[in-house]
Design an enzyme around this catalytic site. Sequence first.
Site, PDB file in Angstrom:
ATOM      1  N   SER A  50       0.672  -1.255  -0.029  1.00 21.57           N
ATOM      2  CA  SER A  50      -0.060   0.106   0.088  1.00 21.57           C
ATOM      3  C   SER A  50       0.884   1.311  -0.055  1.00 21.57           C
ATOM      4  O   SER A  50       1.654   1.481  -0.902  1.00 21.57           O
ATOM      5  CB  SER A  50      -1.016  -0.069   1.086  1.00 21.57           C
ATOM      6  N   ASP A 164      -5.372  -3.742  -2.107  1.00 22.41           N
ATOM      7  CA  ASP A 164      -4.464  -3.295  -1.458  1.00 22.41           C
ATOM      8  C   ASP A 164      -3.594  -4.490  -0.731  1.00 22.41           C
ATOM      9  O   ASP A 164      -4.171  -5.539  -0.339  1.00 22.41           O
ATOM     10  CB  ASP A 164      -5.158  -2.547  -0.059  1.00 22.41           C
TER      11      ASP A 164
END
Length: 339
Positions: A50, A164
């Site tokens: 991320s 993510d």
Amino acid sequence: MAGKDSLAPRARKRVALALGSGGARGYAHIGVISELRARGYEIVGIAGSSMGALVGGLEAAGKLDDFEEWAKSLTQRAVLRLLDPSITAAGVLRAAKILDAVRDILGEVTIEELPIPYTAVTTDLIAGKSVWLQRGPVDAAIRASIAIPGVISPHVLDGRLLADGGILDPLPMAPIAAVNADLTIAVSLGGSETDGQEEQPADTGQRVTTEWLARVWRSTSSLFENNTMLNRFGAGTDGAPDADAAIDSTVAETPSREELVDSSKEVAVPKLGSFEVMNRTIDIAQAALCRHTLAAYPPDVLIEVPRSACRSLEFHRAAEVIDIGHELAAEALDGISAR
């Protein structure tokens, strides 16, 4: 031998970094990297999830200083516009404008061309497994890794629906396990609050920004249930609702200082809106996953950025969060020197 051993701490300069997920708290990664540079450490491998993938990719490409300058220039309003609310994508925010800015800074570069080995960790939503991106365009790898569930739409890459990296691997230690380094350093963005309390913005302005973001999230989500956007904000040139008008309206509706800090309405248990519940749930799950990762792949140095450093979408707070990263890294590295 004694003389040689006394030089060992000073000689341990090759570092492999695992940079964790955690939204805007990831600015702390910049501070950590800057402190490492200042002390003469050489970064020889980076893995990130991320925001860790974003910062790590920029550092591997030699563009982190440019990104830092840009991030420090962001205002509250600029952040809201960059988050780009959507009513059609599989997520509330498209983040295309953020990626455009990152792409402008990066240029067209592939992972294979980077001077520092780099891994962006993402999650295959169909296969249900973690995916390491170690080839291909850096910007595409970053885009896949930052797709926060329910907030930023997933990214299709090589026929896979990716989201993510923090879903399954919020602190990617495994990709750097084979790196030829003297030290492995993990930077977790899910550290416990120092006082055991839920994090709170330090001033009214920060509370206002959090409320803006929550309102954008609630307003955009409600569009899946009704068609009030056209009546309220009007349509853009393509017939779609005008996102900028929605943001301006959200800003205009920001609660007053009295509404935000009215002590007579305080209760022992905090009232969390749907956005805050989702955000807190992700934080808790990722903290648990980090503990398992650290047990399996213990780093030489662990730097934990507390959740109280800032909230996940407070991207206008770059300068102060970078400073936190500096301070935490300095403390950790001083500990190595004292060994």
